[in-house]
Design a protein around this motif. Sequence first.
Motif, PDB file in Angstrom:
ATOM      1  N   PHE A 197      25.433 -79.202  -3.576  1.00 24.58           N
ATOM      2  CA  PHE A 197      25.243 -79.122  -5.018  1.00 24.58           C
ATOM      3  C   PHE A 197      26.363 -79.781  -5.822  1.00 24.58           C
ATOM      4  O   PHE A 197      26.362 -79.739  -7.043  1.00 24.58           O
ATOM      5  N   ALA A 198      27.305 -80.397  -5.132  1.00 25.83           N
ATOM      6  CA  ALA A 198      28.447 -80.995  -5.810  1.00 25.83           C
ATOM      7  C   ALA A 198      28.325 -82.509  -5.937  1.00 25.83           C
ATOM      8  O   ALA A 198      29.233 -83.166  -6.430  1.00 25.83           O
ATOM      9  N   HIS A 199      27.201 -83.069  -5.501  1.00 28.81           N
ATOM     10  CA  HIS A 199      27.071 -84.518  -5.482  1.00 28.81           C
ATOM     11  C   HIS A 199      25.665 -84.950  -5.887  1.00 28.81           C
ATOM     12  O   HIS A 199      24.737 -84.154  -5.959  1.00 28.81           O
ATOM     13  N   GLU A 227      22.896 -80.789 -13.153  1.00 25.58           N
ATOM     14  CA  GLU A 227      23.740 -79.788 -13.809  1.00 25.58           C
ATOM     15  C   GLU A 227      24.535 -80.410 -14.944  1.00 25.58           C
ATOM     16  O   GLU A 227      24.688 -79.814 -16.012  1.00 25.58           O
ATOM     17  N   ASP A 228      25.063 -81.625 -14.731  1.00 24.23           N
ATOM     18  CA  ASP A 228      25.826 -82.306 -15.777  1.00 24.23           C
ATOM     19  C   ASP A 228      24.976 -82.549 -17.021  1.00 24.23           C
ATOM     20  O   ASP A 228      25.477 -82.534 -18.144  1.00 24.23           O
ATOM     21  N   ARG A 233      23.907 -71.410  -8.804  1.00 28.43           N
ATOM     22  CA  ARG A 233      25.063 -70.546  -8.604  1.00 28.43           C
ATOM     23  C   ARG A 233      24.929 -69.847  -7.246  1.00 28.43           C
ATOM     24  O   ARG A 233      23.874 -69.314  -6.915  1.00 28.43           O
ATOM     25  N   VAL A 234      26.004 -69.875  -6.478  1.00 30.77           N
ATOM     26  CA  VAL A 234      26.018 -69.290  -5.137  1.00 30.77           C
ATOM     27  C   VAL A 234      26.804 -67.982  -5.180  1.00 30.77           C
ATOM     28  O   VAL A 234      27.928 -67.941  -5.721  1.00 30.77           O
ATOM     29  N   HIS A 235      26.234 -66.930  -4.607  1.00 28.64           N
ATOM     30  CA  HIS A 235      26.850 -65.601  -4.640  1.00 28.64           C
ATOM     31  C   HIS A 235      27.140 -65.131  -3.214  1.00 28.64           C
ATOM     32  O   HIS A 235      26.246 -65.140  -2.352  1.00 28.64           O
ATOM     33  N   ASN A 236      28.378 -64.739  -2.989  1.00 27.82           N
ATOM     34  CA  ASN A 236      28.788 -64.213  -1.688  1.00 27.82           C
ATOM     35  C   ASN A 236      28.334 -62.761  -1.578  1.00 27.82           C
ATOM     36  O   ASN A 236      28.790 -61.896  -2.330  1.00 27.82           O
ATOM     37  N   ALA A 254      17.651 -73.179   2.088  1.00 25.42           N
ATOM     38  CA  ALA A 254      17.722 -72.958   0.640  1.00 25.42           C
ATOM     39  C   ALA A 254      18.144 -74.234  -0.078  1.00 25.42           C
ATOM     40  O   ALA A 254      17.649 -74.541  -1.167  1.00 25.42           O
ATOM     41  N   ALA A 255      19.056 -74.996   0.531  1.00 25.55           N
ATOM     42  CA  ALA A 255      19.498 -76.261  -0.060  1.00 25.55           C
ATOM     43  C   ALA A 255      18.351 -77.259  -0.102  1.00 25.55           C
ATOM     44  O   ALA A 255      18.177 -77.990  -1.086  1.00 25.55           O
ATOM     45  N   VAL A 256      17.557 -77.301   0.967  1.00 24.99           N
ATOM     46  CA  VAL A 256      16.393 -78.197   1.017  1.00 24.99           C
ATOM     47  C   VAL A 256      15.412 -77.858  -0.102  1.00 24.99           C
ATOM     48  O   VAL A 256      14.947 -78.730  -0.847  1.00 24.99           O
ATOM     49  N   VAL A 257      15.076 -76.583  -0.219  1.00 27.08           N
ATOM     50  CA  VAL A 257      14.119 -76.151  -1.242  1.00 27.08           C
ATOM     51  C   VAL A 257      14.658 -76.439  -2.642  1.00 27.08           C
ATOM     52  O   VAL A 257      13.931 -76.946  -3.511  1.00 27.08           O
TER      53      VAL A 257
END
Length: 225
Positions: free
Chosen positions: A17-19, A26-27, A34-37, A144-147
């Motif tokens: 999600f950073a690239h 997002e920009d 948002r990722v939650h531990n 989850a990243a794929v979806v």
Amino acid sequence: MRIDIITVVPGLLEGPFAHSILKRAEDKGLAMVRVHNLRDYASGKQKQVDDYAFGGGAGMVMSIEPIAKCIEALKSERDYEEVIYMTPDGQTFDQKMANALSLKGNMIILCGHYKGVDERVRQKFITKEISIGDYVLSGGELAAAVVTDAIIRLIPGVLNDETSALTDSFQDGLLAPPVYTRPADYEGMAVPEVLLSGHQAQIEQWRFEASVRRTKERRPDLLEG
């Protein structure tokens, strides 16, 4: 759109999600991830999020308490249209589902781990269960990243070319046709003449026929019915 992802291994989701397109979304203020531990919602010194399964057997099970605390905390801040659980026995993810989810607002995605979650989590909180294929990963993070990627790229304004996503493979039930760029001739391998003709109607007809041909060769199952 806002997507909140719940995981026991947040580090696995730092890169996707950073690239590229997801970062651009997002920009532009079009999507937020948002990722939650999950361990932040666990009690005790060890912040344990799993336990042994009743009845015995190999593997651990994700406990209901920390998951419930996390989901309830998120729901206290905003409304969610879907609470998704990534699991091998969920509905197989495809382009049709991606299109439908891209029209949603806020979503929560729970990443499975170990031998899965306490069944009561699925009964109480989950609105949709998704699998990305008939195989098992170490956890639901990559799925989850794929979806998330497949959904967000469909939001209007995310891609530079608004029509690009509409011509992807599977959007019309067919694989995408072959594509070419310069040079027009590479070591005797020439680009089909019709693509150089400038005749748009003929080009679109060629692309459609090439899509059907490629689908018939590689994914005949898509043509059934």
